[in-house]
Design a protein around this motif. Structure first.
Motif, short mmCIF file in Angstrom:
data_model
loop_
_atom_site.label_atom_id
_atom_site.label_comp_id
_atom_site.label_asym_id
_atom_site.label_seq_id
_atom_site.Cartn_x
_atom_site.Cartn_y
_atom_site.Cartn_z
N ILE A 143 0.83 -1.22 0.00
CA ILE A 143 0.00 0.00 0.00
C ILE A 143 0.85 1.26 0.00
O ILE A 143 0.62 2.18 -0.78
N ILE A 144 1.87 1.30 0.87
CA ILE A 144 2.69 2.52 0.94
C ILE A 144 3.59 2.66 -0.28
O ILE A 144 4.10 3.75 -0.57
N SER A 145 3.78 1.56 -1.00
CA SER A 145 4.62 1.63 -2.21
C SER A 145 3.91 2.32 -3.36
O SER A 145 4.55 2.77 -4.32
N ILE A 146 2.57 2.41 -3.29
CA ILE A 146 1.81 3.03 -4.39
C ILE A 146 2.16 4.51 -4.54
O ILE A 146 2.55 4.95 -5.64
N PRO A 147 2.01 5.34 -3.49
CA PRO A 147 2.40 6.75 -3.65
C PRO A 147 3.89 6.93 -3.92
O PRO A 147 4.28 7.86 -4.63
N SER A 149 5.85 4.91 -5.67
CA SER A 149 6.09 4.64 -7.10
C SER A 149 5.58 5.79 -7.96
O SER A 149 6.20 6.14 -8.98
N LEU A 150 4.46 6.39 -7.57
CA LEU A 150 3.93 7.51 -8.33
C LEU A 150 4.88 8.70 -8.28
O LEU A 150 5.15 9.34 -9.32
N VAL A 151 5.41 8.99 -7.11
CA VAL A 151 6.37 10.10 -6.95
C VAL A 151 7.63 9.83 -7.78
O VAL A 151 8.14 10.72 -8.46
N ILE A 152 8.12 8.59 -7.73
CA ILE A 152 9.30 8.23 -8.51
C ILE A 152 9.04 8.43 -10.00
O ILE A 152 9.87 8.98 -10.73
N GLY A 153 7.87 7.98 -10.47
CA GLY A 153 7.52 8.15 -11.87
C GLY A 153 7.47 9.61 -12.27
O GLY A 153 7.98 10.00 -13.33
N LEU A 154 6.87 10.45 -11.43
CA LEU A 154 6.77 11.88 -11.74
C LEU A 154 8.15 12.54 -11.74
O LEU A 154 8.44 13.39 -12.61
N PHE A 187 3.87 0.15 -12.20
CA PHE A 187 3.63 -0.43 -10.89
C PHE A 187 2.50 0.31 -10.18
O PHE A 187 1.64 -0.31 -9.54
N TYR A 188 2.48 1.62 -10.29
CA TYR A 188 1.41 2.42 -9.69
C TYR A 188 0.06 2.02 -10.27
O TYR A 188 -0.91 1.76 -9.53
N PHE A 189 -0.04 1.94 -11.61
CA PHE A 189 -1.29 1.58 -12.25
C PHE A 189 -1.75 0.18 -11.83
O PHE A 189 -2.92 -0.05 -11.54
N LEU A 190 -0.80 -0.76 -11.80
CA LEU A 190 -1.12 -2.13 -11.45
C LEU A 190 -1.59 -2.22 -10.00
O LEU A 190 -2.60 -2.86 -9.70
N SER A 191 -0.85 -1.58 -9.11
CA SER A 191 -1.13 -1.70 -7.67
C SER A 191 -2.45 -1.06 -7.28
O SER A 191 -3.26 -1.65 -6.55
N ILE A 192 -2.67 0.17 -7.72
CA ILE A 192 -3.90 0.86 -7.34
C ILE A 192 -5.11 0.16 -7.96
O ILE A 192 -6.18 0.09 -7.35
N SER A 193 -4.93 -0.40 -9.17
CA SER A 193 -6.01 -1.15 -9.80
C SER A 193 -6.34 -2.40 -9.00
O SER A 193 -7.51 -2.79 -8.88
N TYR A 194 -5.32 -3.04 -8.47
CA TYR A 194 -5.50 -4.26 -7.70
C TYR A 194 -6.46 -4.03 -6.53
O TYR A 194 -7.40 -4.80 -6.31
N PHE A 195 -6.25 -2.96 -5.79
CA PHE A 195 -7.10 -2.69 -4.62
C PHE A 195 -8.50 -2.23 -5.03
O PHE A 195 -9.49 -2.56 -4.37
N LEU A 196 -8.59 -1.48 -6.13
CA LEU A 196 -9.91 -1.06 -6.61
C LEU A 196 -10.72 -2.26 -7.10
O LEU A 196 -11.92 -2.36 -6.85
N VAL A 197 -10.05 -3.17 -7.81
CA VAL A 197 -10.72 -4.36 -8.31
C VAL A 197 -11.15 -5.26 -7.15
O VAL A 197 -12.25 -5.83 -7.17
N LYS A 198 -10.31 -5.38 -6.15
CA LYS A 198 -10.67 -6.17 -4.97
C LYS A 198 -11.94 -5.62 -4.32
O LYS A 198 -12.77 -6.38 -3.81
N TYR A 199 -12.09 -4.29 -4.37
CA TYR A 199 -13.26 -3.64 -3.76
C TYR A 199 -14.54 -3.96 -4.52
O TYR A 199 -15.58 -4.22 -3.92
N VAL A 200 -14.48 -3.94 -5.86
CA VAL A 200 -15.69 -4.13 -6.66
C VAL A 200 -15.95 -5.60 -6.99
O VAL A 200 -17.03 -5.95 -7.49
N LYS A 201 -15.00 -6.45 -6.70
CA LYS A 201 -15.09 -7.86 -7.10
C LYS A 201 -16.32 -8.56 -6.55
O LYS A 201 -16.96 -9.37 -7.23
N GLY A 202 -16.70 -8.25 -5.33
CA GLY A 202 -17.83 -8.92 -4.70
C GLY A 202 -19.19 -8.34 -5.02
O GLY A 202 -20.21 -8.85 -4.56
N LYS A 203 -19.22 -7.28 -5.81
CA LYS A 203 -20.49 -6.65 -6.17
C LYS A 203 -21.28 -7.53 -7.13
O LYS A 203 -20.72 -8.40 -7.81
#
Length: 344
Positions: A143-147, A149-154, A187-203
């Motif tokens: 989780i903490i690696s997401i921001p 990785s984003l900062v590193i990319g920018l 990595f940012y796109f993959l990671s943040i998508s992972y948690f968003l998908v986990k959230y909607v997966k059970g809908k």
């Protein structure tokens, strides 16, 4: 794990968007191309995130690294050799600057910058391997690696432009920075998508469909207000935050819509599924070997402002490109060639 055909279809759609973007070259791009540019590459990272949420694999980080290298980086170097041979041969026939071509292709390959569209494979490989390593550890670290990785990319996206002076050292550094920066974004796109998908997966599937429509519409609005996006060249648009957020939401939206039609209507997009399932081949080949140049010539596509006539010609060109990629993929996926792509 059984193949999820709606994910193959999603990859097929994203791949077609990439093909169309390479086929047309316009002075002023219409809104729907801005929309495609916002999701066509990021969509592949999001699909990877989906697969991670469904995967029951117990591979260790080392085992996953070896498997990913065989499936992604081995074809990367293989296609690099094919394209290098073609580029040198074509340059010799045209009496071009062959020495320069040789130097650029070798440098791009060894620094993992990649020749043409091959740039995508190392970023995909590095992002997936790092994600798997962190996923095998505590999720808090992921989780903490997401921001981070984003900062590193920018930072790298800005640092890249400081090394544009034409010297050997600067050329090497700019390529390395480009690869690492895009891998950080991946990595940012993959990671943040992972948690968003986990959230909607059970809908429920109906809820997913409505959410897919909302996310797609939201991303369309964001992309129209953020033109000139090209992740390959670190171009994040006039308002980068719209791309960094909208691309993920839009990609998830497309997948959710396809998932609905897949389960509710037994949607079966065979050609898109086929291209999506074997996407590494058309991804590497479609913009190489002067194929698109030939199609542009045959169809009569020129660099012009968008018009209805241009739209019809571009659709014909896209059809020819899809047909050629399907044919090439079928040839390379024959049993005698499968070993080249670590497939048995």
């Amino acid at each position: 794990m059984e193949r999820l055909r709606f994910l193959d279809s999603s990859k097929g759609i994203f791949l077609v968007m990439i093909m169309y973007g390479h086929l047309v070259s316009l002075k002023y791009e219409p809104a729907f191309i801005d929309w495609m540019n916002s999701i066509k590459v990021v969509g592949f990272y999001v699909v990877s995130a989906y697969l991670f949420t469904f995967s029951k694999s117990k591979l260790s980080s080392k085992e996953y690294l070896i498997k990913s290298f065989k499936n992604i980086m081995y074809p990367y170097f293989l296609f690099s050799v094919f394209i290098f041979i073609f580029d040198v041969t074509f340059s010799l026939i045209r009496n071009g600057d062959t020495e320069r071509i040789i130097l650029i292709d070798i440098t791009d390959t060894l620094t993992l910058r990649g020749i043409g569209t091959l740039w995508f494979l190392p970023t995909f490989f590095l992002a997936n391997v790092l994600f798997k390593i962190l996923l095998n550890k505590k999720k808090f670290i992921l989780i903490i690696s997401i921001p981070i990785s984003l900062v590193i990319g920018l930072i790298f996206s800005q640092l890249y432009y400081f090394f544009q002076e034409n010297t050997i050292v600067n050329n090497l550094l700019s390529r390395v920075i480009l690869v690492l920066g895009k891998s950080a974004f991946a990595f940012y796109f993959l990671s943040i998508s992972y948690f968003l998908v986990k959230y909607v997966k059970g809908k429920t599937i109906e809820t997913k469909f409505v959410l897919g429509l909302l996310l797609t519409t939201l991303n369309l609005y964001m992309s129209v207000n953020n033109k000139h996006v090209d992740l390959n060249k670190f171009q994040l648009g006039s308002v980068p935050v719209l791309f960094l957020i909208g691309s993920v939401l839009g990609s998830i939206g497309i997948i959710l819509i396809l998932e609905y039609f897949y389960w509710k209507w037994n949607l079966n997009l065979k050609r898109l599924n086929y291209l999506g399932e074997n996407s590494i081949i058309p991804m590497a080949v479609h913009n190489s070997f002067a194929l698109i140049i030939c199609i542009r010539y045959v169809v009569g596509i020129k660099v012009v402002e968008y018009s209805f006539s241009f739209f019809l010609k571009s659709l014909l060109g896209l059809f020819l490109l899809i047909f050629s990629q399907t044919l090439i993929t079928k040839v390379l996926m024959k049993d005698r060639f499968k070993i080249l792509f670590c497939k048995r």
